[in-house]
Design a protein around this motif. Structure first.
Motif: not given
Length: 948
Positions: A573, A570, A577, A264-265
């Motif tokens: 996250t 998620y 966001t 996710e990042n």
């Protein structure tokens, strides 16, 4: 101007100096099949064999018009004695620059199918390589003429001389190709150089790396530095002294303030290692890395950076119809984006994929299960040891790779399990896909109720590495919600991988007819996407079911206050966001009469999302304008922090009867409608429309509208029940003419009403007043109902399109009701056979079942008509999709459809997913009904407009 020129010159000199410290890379082939180079070529057998010609490299030679196509099930369904076994000879003249003198030159092959012997200037440069999915290299320094022309000759055997390689790779459920299908290049390095690096970069910023250094000398040190790929951050370089005696060395470093990698990042860094001798850089290498910590806890779960993960995954082949297994970076970027668009976070292969695909998984964020090939048969130990090393040496530094697979469905060699750790400082786990092995249960195609101390009733972490088989788009979406919710009830559930990403239909360069793409029937037509990535209906089902934002069920009524319950699904996250926007849509009153009429946006805006960590459920509030209820449906779209759409959800603002009243055209006509009976025929007649019913069957026999005769006849015929006409009653209520038909059986009665302006209304009452029966509550019970409703005949010929108001635009099944949304859908007629019509693959399909049908304008020239529903949760059956023509015995394309062509139904069948419906979840099972005395019955109300 002179100063500027001097600065430019210094910049060029500086960059040249830096480049000289790195390995020079010289492409002998193109970088991918879309950017090839031409080599000389000859094939031993099959198409265009026996003579020297040219070929593009990289490529599969079959796609270039050479040799013979073979599918890997040659030994089973295809009933062939043996696969094709042609050999290919390649030649290329190339030069090595003069400054390569005194340096080490290696030749690299990204992938060759299947056995490879390499000659440079007439000499064999090393042992024959076996195995078609692996990168390999030879040191050719001593065979080169530096500064002049050299001759490269490559002999490729499509069929290996090693029986275990053939069993592992070429006796499999996939296409078997031949040739140099991945790039070929030279690397020129200084005599003392870093030959290989294997990195373990942890979430705390610490790094441990295993280095292989060639031609050690004294006073060597490594200067390590990291630079973020995105954003700006300054990290201090670190210097590590090296031992002058050991070729294999371990270095350690640590940086504060790094951002961790997760799907996710996906934060990435360039790790640069400068090999210095007496303070002077003599070689430099760079690797893209991600800082993340993997923790595999048996009887608990798989953790990344301290968070237990659930893999929402799919299996993928490296494949493109015009390239075979020869693909490109463009295709990799497209595929990873499509996988992410389905809200997936993981992907698995049956062999190591292209390196550029792994690079995209790193940068866009996907977990990868990287597999040593072995489709139901393993490599021998000696060969497996070599191929494991080649696979891990290439892939070890990709942060996306979290698990090693050894073979598939029995294709493992227990003697090889310990070899993975020899090359992997991260010590990733090794699994045997489909087995319950070493604490990790990866059972393939489990049933909904899999148990007996397995899965949810067991004690091992489980994640089926294959489930939801998608042949003809059967099973990827159908039943997914049931399986996913059921498995997710267990804290031991770590995810799953659906089969498969795309249909493997290859371009047949040897076919001359209209048919050009070959999936070998049902054997390779099992993707959620078509071969050129056309989206099948399950694409959107997965997108909704696996969305990281989940809405709790809610119906909009007159008390709607804008609130919804939303869960953050998620892994890493925060919900805050996510960007969320809404639109209130209004359909024009003439939407069903003027195709292409666009719905208008009544109001729109943004929704503020609350703070919610993964797993939490919160209330969100949408502004409700004063004119909200003038709208017809609500759309809410969520977008993630990377500007990728998560999903668009819809809700109807009103009930079906509201829409019918709004959308059907009503005219003022003074002349009353009439009804009359002549023998076995009842005629309902208005100024413009005449409808005739047979009094013995209750079916429509003829419809006329002015000079048109509309062939909507032989119905309403009952589906899932029996009904015989008992009596017919004709009445006149004001200007409306009425025919009521009473039945014995499942239908109680149907009332037909002709209005003066030509509108026709039908009200059906079924399953009423069962009477006393045996049983504790006196109920009549009927089970196993998978189809229920009424049907009519209507010719498919001449149908051009439909304007459809309801949930679409894809057709559906009872166990695939996700991924379809409310709207007015303009659908042109097509005869797409899902997973087979590759020459004209038009999605969404036209024919099939449509959920929550509200209104439709069927455009069929002189036969056109419109229909409106006053009943919610009604399915429209729009003709019968044509069956696949090329499937092998035992394949299942679709469940049976009822008689007739156009049907209105409250129950439709489920679609099986590789295994029978009985082994799937609740939504796949037939319905049942309990009828008691006093029940008012099931109502179905429809309006028909046969007017011009």
């Amino acid at each position: 101007m002179k100063k500027l020129l001097l600065l430019s010159t210094l910049a060029v000199l500086f960059s040249t100096k830096i480049f000289a410290q790195k390995a020079d890379k010289i492409w002998l082939s193109g970088t991918d099949f879309e950017h090839p180079k031409t080599w000389d070529f000859k094939v031993s057998a099959g198409n265009n064999s026996g003579a020297w010609s040219t070929i593009e490299v990289p490529s599969q030679w079959e796609l270039q018009g050479f040799g013979e196509y073979t599918y890997g099930r040659w030994y089973k369904e295809l009933e062939q004695d043996e696969p094709s076994k042609e050999e290919g000879l390649y030649k290329l003249n190339f030069e090595v620059p003069a400054d390569a003198k005194g340096k080490v030159v290696t030749i690299h092959f990204g992938g060759v199918m299947t056995d490879t012997e390499v000659n440079v200037n007439g000499e064999v440069v090393g042992p024959k390589h076996h195995g078609g999915f692996y990168e390999f290299e030879y040191d050719i320094t001593d065979y080169l003429k530096v500064g002049s022309e050299n001759l490269l000759e490559v002999h490729v055997w499509k069929h290996s001389e090693n029986g275990s390689v053939n069993n592992a790779e070429r006796k499999a459920d996939w296409w078997l190709f031949g040739g140099i299908y991945r790039p070929v290049w030279l690397e020129i390095k200084p005599k003392t150089h870093i030959d290989h690096i294997a990195v373990d970069a942890k979430m705390d910023g610490s790094l441990k790396a295993q280095l292989d250094i060639e031609n050690l000398s004294n006073n060597l040190e490594v200067v390590a530095s990291i630079t973020p790929l995105i954003g700006e951050a300054d990290f201090e370089s670190q210097t590590i002294q090296l031992d002058s005696k050991n070729k294999e060395q371990i270095i350690e470093a640590k940086w504060k303030g790094v951002k961790t990698w997760d799907p996710e990042n996906p934060n990435l860094y360039t790790l640069t290692l400068q090999l210095q001798e007496n303070g002077k850089t003599i070689h430099e290498i760079s690797e893209r890395i991600g800082f993340r910590t993997l923790d595999f806890r048996k009887r608990d779960g798989i953790y990344l950076n301290g968070t237990k993960i659930v893999m929402k995954g799919i299996n993928r082949h490296s494949f493109w119809p015009e390239g075979g297994r020869s693909t490109s970076k463009r295709i990799s970027v497209m595929d990873v984006n499509l996988i992410k668009d389905m809200n997936m976070n993981a992907v698995r292969f049956h062999y190591p994929p292209d390196d550029h695909f792994l690079a995209v998984c790193d940068s866009l964020g996907l977990f990868v299960l990287d597999e040593l090939a072995g489709w139901q048969n393993p490599y021998d130990t000696e060969t497996g040891e070599q191929l494991i090393k080649e696979m891990i040496d290439r892939d070890v530094n990709h942060p996306s790779v979290i698990i090693w697979d050894q073979g598939n469905e029995g294709g493992w060699n227990y003697e090889l399990d310990d070899d993975f750790a020899k090359h992997d400082p991260q010590n990733r786990i090794v699994i045997h896909p489909w087995s319950d092995f070493n604490g990790w249960d990866t059972h393939h195609y489990p049933t909904y109720l899999t148990g007996v101390h397995r899965f949810g009733s067991g004690e091992n972490v489980f994640f089926p590495t294959e489930f939801m088989h998608g042949t003809y788009d059967n099973g990827i979406g159908a039943g997914l919600k049931d399986f996913w919710e059921h498995y997710s009830e267990s804290p031991l559930f770590a995810g799953g991988f659906m089969w498969v990403y795309s249909d493997e239909a290859v371009l047949r360069t040897d076919w001359t007819g209209d048919e050009k793409f070959d999936s070998k029937g049902n054997l390779a037509s099992d993707g959620v996407l078509g071969p050129h990535r056309e989206k099948e209906g399950s694409f959107y089902t997965v997108k909704e079911v696996w969305a990281p934002v989940q809405f709790k069920p809610k119906a909009i009524t007159e008390t709607f206050d804008g609130s919804f319950l939303v869960t953050n699904d998620y892994l890493f996250t925060n919900l805050n966001t996510v960007t969320m926007k809404y639109r209130v849509m209004e359909a024009g009153k003439n939407a069903m009469y003027n195709p292409e009429t666009k719905a208008t946006i009544l109001t729109s805006g943004s929704i503020d999302l609350p703070d919610a960590v993964p797993g939490e459920t919160r209330v969100l509030n949408m502004p409700v304008a004063d004119d909200f209820f003038k709208g017809d449906w609500l759309e809410i779209t969520a977008t993630d922090q990377h500007d990728r759409e998560i999903y668009t959800w819809t809700w109807p603002i009103h009930k079906a009867d509201y829409f019918a009243n709004k959308l059907i055209y009503q005219a003022e006509v003074n002349k009353a409608a009439k009804v009359a009976q002549d023998d076995d025929v009842v005629t309902l007649k208005s100024k413009e429309v005449r409808l005739q019913l047979n009094t013995k069957t209750g079916y429509i026999t003829q419809i006329n509208s002015k000079k048109r005769s509309i062939p909507f006849v032989n119905g309403p015929k009952p589906i899932g029940m029996k009904a015989e006409v008992e009596k017919v009653t004709l009445t006149q209520e004001g200007q409306n003419a009425i025919c009521r038909i009473d039945y014995n059986g499942g239908i109680d009665h149907i009332t037909w009403t002709m209005y003066p302006d030509g509108r026709v209304h039908m009200e059906l009452i079924a399953l009423k007043n069962a009477g006393r029966n045996s049983g504790f509550d006196g109920a009549f019970y009927e089970g196993d109902i998978d189809k229920f409703g009424i049907t009519f005949d209507f010719p498919e010929e001449g149908v051009e399109a439909i304007t459809l108001f309801g949930r679409g635009p894809y057709h559906t099944w009872r166990n695939r009701l996700q991924g379809i949304e409310y709207g007015i859908w303009e659908k042109e007629y097509n005869n797409t056979i899902t997973g087979e019509s590759f020459e004209n693959l038009v999605y969404p399909e036209f024919k099939g079942y449509y959920a929550n049908f509200l209104a439709g304008n069927l455009q069929a020239g002189e036969n056109s008509f419109k229909v409106f529903s006053e009943s919610d949760k009604l399915f429209l059956r729009l003709f019968t999709p044509e069956e696949a023509q090329n499937g092998f015995r035992g394949s299942h394309f679709q469940p049976s459809f009822p008689d007739g062509n156009i049907s209105f139904m409250y129950e439709i069948p489920g679609q099986r997913a590789f295994k029978p419906l009985s082994q799937q979840g609740p939504s796949s099972q037939p319905s049942n009904i309990r009828i008691k005395s006093g029940d008012e019955g099931i109502s179905m109300k429809l309006w028909f407009d046969f007017r011009e």
